[in-house]
Scaffold this motif. Structure first.
Motif, PDB file in Angstrom:
ATOM      1  N   UNK A   1      51.876  76.847  21.339  1.00  0.00           N
ATOM      2  CA  UNK A   1      50.736  76.222  22.021  1.00  0.00           C
ATOM      3  C   UNK A   1      49.459  76.816  21.449  1.00  0.00           C
ATOM      4  N   UNK A   2      48.362  76.058  21.597  1.00  0.00           N
ATOM      5  CA  UNK A   2      47.090  76.481  21.015  1.00  0.00           C
ATOM      6  C   UNK A   2      45.972  76.286  22.029  1.00  0.00           C
ATOM      7  N   UNK A   3      45.148  77.319  22.210  1.00  0.00           N
ATOM      8  CA  UNK A   3      44.005  77.241  23.098  1.00  0.00           C
ATOM      9  C   UNK A   3      42.713  77.455  22.337  1.00  0.00           C
ATOM     10  N   UNK A   4      41.621  77.629  23.065  1.00  0.00           N
ATOM     11  CA  UNK A   4      40.313  77.789  22.416  1.00  0.00           C
ATOM     12  C   UNK A   4      40.232  79.089  21.634  1.00  0.00           C
ATOM     13  N   UNK A   5      40.758  80.174  22.201  1.00  0.00           N
ATOM     14  CA  UNK A   5      40.690  81.460  21.521  1.00  0.00           C
ATOM     15  C   UNK A   5      42.061  82.060  21.267  1.00  0.00           C
ATOM     16  N   UNK A   6      43.074  81.655  22.028  1.00  0.00           N
ATOM     17  CA  UNK A   6      44.407  82.210  21.898  1.00  0.00           C
ATOM     18  C   UNK A   6      45.361  81.194  21.272  1.00  0.00           C
ATOM     19  N   UNK A   7      46.378  81.723  20.617  1.00  0.00           N
ATOM     20  CA  UNK A   7      47.509  80.914  20.156  1.00  0.00           C
ATOM     21  C   UNK A   7      48.779  81.538  20.718  1.00  0.00           C
ATOM     22  N   UNK A   8      49.618  80.715  21.336  1.00  0.00           N
ATOM     23  CA  UNK A   8      50.919  81.200  21.806  1.00  0.00           C
ATOM     24  C   UNK A   8      51.911  81.057  20.662  1.00  0.00           C
ATOM     25  N   UNK A   9      52.481  82.176  20.231  1.00  0.00           N
ATOM     26  CA  UNK A   9      53.370  82.159  19.066  1.00  0.00           C
ATOM     27  C   UNK A   9      54.745  82.679  19.453  1.00  0.00           C
ATOM     28  N   UNK A  10      55.746  82.238  18.722  1.00  0.00           N
ATOM     29  CA  UNK A  10      57.115  82.703  18.932  1.00  0.00           C
ATOM     30  C   UNK A  10      57.272  84.020  18.179  1.00  0.00           C
ATOM     31  N   UNK A  11      57.459  85.110  18.911  1.00  0.00           N
ATOM     32  CA  UNK A  11      57.557  86.433  18.289  1.00  0.00           C
ATOM     33  C   UNK A  11      58.999  86.876  18.089  1.00  0.00           C
ATOM     34  N   UNK A  12      59.934  86.123  18.640  1.00  0.00           N
ATOM     35  CA  UNK A  12      61.353  86.411  18.415  1.00  0.00           C
ATOM     36  C   UNK A  12      62.082  85.080  18.310  1.00  0.00           C
ATOM     37  N   UNK A  13      62.485  84.715  17.110  1.00  0.00           N
ATOM     38  CA  UNK A  13      63.105  83.413  16.889  1.00  0.00           C
ATOM     39  C   UNK A  13      64.521  83.338  17.444  1.00  0.00           C
ATOM     40  N   UNK A  14      65.117  84.487  17.777  1.00  0.00           N
ATOM     41  CA  UNK A  14      66.470  84.476  18.329  1.00  0.00           C
ATOM     42  C   UNK A  14      66.463  84.221  19.829  1.00  0.00           C
ATOM     43  N   UNK A  15      65.512  84.829  20.531  1.00  0.00           N
ATOM     44  CA  UNK A  15      65.428  84.660  21.987  1.00  0.00           C
ATOM     45  C   UNK A  15      64.358  83.662  22.405  1.00  0.00           C
ATOM     46  N   UNK A  16      63.533  83.195  21.432  1.00  0.00           N
ATOM     47  CA  UNK A  16      62.410  82.289  21.686  1.00  0.00           C
ATOM     48  C   UNK A  16      61.342  82.936  22.568  1.00  0.00           C
ATOM     49  N   UNK A  17      61.259  84.248  22.505  1.00  0.00           N
ATOM     50  CA  UNK A  17      60.212  84.968  23.231  1.00  0.00           C
ATOM     51  C   UNK A  17      58.862  84.638  22.604  1.00  0.00           C
ATOM     52  N   UNK A  18      57.838  84.468  23.443  1.00  0.00           N
ATOM     53  CA  UNK A  18      56.499  84.152  22.945  1.00  0.00           C
ATOM     54  C   UNK A  18      55.494  85.203  23.407  1.00  0.00           C
ATOM     55  N   UNK A  19      54.384  85.259  22.708  1.00  0.00           N
ATOM     56  CA  UNK A  19      53.255  86.115  23.077  1.00  0.00           C
ATOM     57  C   UNK A  19      51.987  85.410  22.622  1.00  0.00           C
TER      58      UNK A  19
END
Length: 324
Positions: free
Chosen positions: A213-231
């Motif tokens: 996902x993408x916001x005005x200042x932040x981007x939500x990224x997948x930080x673990x492709x195995x568990x699909x954890x995001x930050x």
């Protein structure tokens, strides 16, 4: 008329608009006038300063007409002190904003992350070259985020954020620490133990996180492709690469083994098939859900062109090879 031309009054006409110009700038900052306006933010804030200065200039004539000379002299002293205070304040703000970024990182560094383990780095580097997204549902997201580790030695991760507040008003929860190699390039010195990015090959300056996902200042990224954890990351700490731009910079693409997609002569399903034997498909251009490709032989020479459907309803239909 002579009253308006006395030295104290002339000075008053100058000090009023200059001082209230800075008052306008502070007022704009107080009400967040430029927030979320991107390139127009500076012009909006400056506009408040000009507006306040203009009003103060007109008001100064009215004040002079109805005020005694000694009160104008006192006002000049007050405005002079105020103006010096504004100049000092904005100078300090300018120096803080333009101070070296490593110093900023040291000021707000979160709890130390664990040193990057060699085993993890080997796992990340061992991601196959011909790459299909590791999401079991094949949800392709928006594209990729790649950090600018040349300018930012740390990449901060954030948890829950308030979208109404800026990045600087949030405390990071973790980070990646990059270190420069002696022979050039970068390595990861410290990283969270759960970090498994989509692509990592730092000897080629490659570190990609899928964007959820993408916001005005932040981007939500997948930080673990195995568990699909995001930050969440500050999207200005790197580069946003949407899917079309990303695919046009890869080495080649191909259909997965179980695919029923075909190479078409034109970008629609009813077009005739292209049946030339080939070894590689090189992306040339992208038009909506279709990609024009060059067909290459084993000698990496183009032997023809065609169109393939690269995504359908938010699902990626192709594999891609970043390097070869």
């Amino acid at each position: 008329m002579k009253k308006f031309l006395k030295p104290a009054f002339l000075l008053f006409y100058l000090l009023m608009p200059v001082s209230f110009f800075f008052v306008g700038l502070l007022f704009a900052k107080l009400i967040d006038a430029g927030k979320g306006q991107m390139l127009a933010a500076g012009a909006i804030v400056l506009g408040y300063g000009v507006l306040f200065a203009g009003l103060a200039f007109v008001t100064s004539f009215i004040i002079v007409r109805y005020t005694k000379h000694r009160y104008v002299v006192i006002a000049n002293i007050v405005l002079s002190v105020l103006l010096v205070s504004f100049l000092l304040y904005f100078r300090i703000q300018y120096k803080n904003r333009n101070s070296p970024k490593p110093a900023e990182h040291e000021m707000k560094a979160p709890k130390p992350t664990a040193p990057a383990e060699k085993g993890n780095l080997l796992i990340w580097s061992a991601i196959p070259k011909k790459k299909h997204l590791q999401n079991p549902e094949n949800d392709m997201g928006l594209g990729f985020f790649t950090p600018n580790f040349y300018d930012n030695p740390l990449l901060y991760f954030y948890g829950n954020v308030n979208p109404e507040k800026s990045v600087m008003e949030h405390a990071p929860t973790d980070s990646i620490v990059f270190k420069r190699r002696g022979q050039g390039g970068f390595d990861i010195a410290q990283a969270p133990p759960w970090l498994v990015p989509e692509h990592m090959k730092l000897d080629y300056d490659m570190l990609y996180f899928e964007i959820a996902a993408l916001g005005r200042e932040f981007a939500e990224v997948v930080v673990n492709t195995q568990t699909r954890r995001t930050a969440l990351v500050n999207k200005y700490d790197g580069k946003i690469i949407f899917w079309p731009a990303f695919l046009l910079q890869v080495h080649s693409v191909e259909f997965p083994p179980d695919s029923n997609e075909k190479i078409r002569a034109r970008p629609f399903e009813q077009a005739s098939e292209v049946n030339l034997p080939y070894s590689f498909l090189k992306p040339v251009s992208i038009k909506n859900e279709w990609m024009q490709v060059e067909l290459w032989n084993d000698d990496f020479r183009p032997i023809g062109k065609g169109w393939i459907r690269w995504q359908r309803n938010g699902k990626l239909l192709i594999d891609y090879s970043l390097l070869s």
